[in-house]
Design a protein around this motif. Sequence first.
Motif, mmCIF file in Angstrom:
data_model
loop_
_atom_site.group_PDB
_atom_site.id
_atom_site.type_symbol
_atom_site.label_atom_id
_atom_site.label_comp_id
_atom_site.label_asym_id
_atom_site.label_seq_id
_atom_site.Cartn_x
_atom_site.Cartn_y
_atom_site.Cartn_z
ATOM 1 N N LEU A 80 0.859 -1.244 -0.081
ATOM 2 C CA LEU A 80 0.105 0.082 0.068
ATOM 3 C C LEU A 80 0.891 1.313 0.104
ATOM 4 O O LEU A 80 0.578 2.314 -0.715
ATOM 5 N N SER A 84 0.712 4.084 -3.074
ATOM 6 C CA SER A 84 0.685 5.501 -2.921
ATOM 7 C C SER A 84 1.410 6.310 -3.466
ATOM 8 O O SER A 84 1.325 7.514 -3.750
ATOM 9 N N ARG A 85 2.672 5.807 -4.023
ATOM 10 C CA ARG A 85 3.769 6.570 -4.740
ATOM 11 C C ARG A 85 3.287 6.508 -6.367
ATOM 12 O O ARG A 85 4.214 7.075 -6.975
#
Length: 87
Positions: A80, A84-85
Amino acid sequence: MPKSQVRKKKVYTPPTDVRPSQTAATSKPSPIWLPIAAVSLIVFGIGWLVVYYLSETLYPVAAWGYWNLAVGFGAMVSSLILLSRWR
């Protein structure tokens, strides 16, 4: 009865200090390894937990005990963080 006057609405212009910067729109896309690594970590984490539960806590590492749960969930949380990047 007289008709009321219609008000003319002004055209909205956003303030210049709130506009998003142009650098965010011109940033590079993510490398190809990032989504591959994230999906691999999700599959690894789920696989680790499934093996742990189906083997009745004997595998993957019996000596770790409940730390096997931390390994499985840690792999999924790290995926996760990678996702997110992703752009």
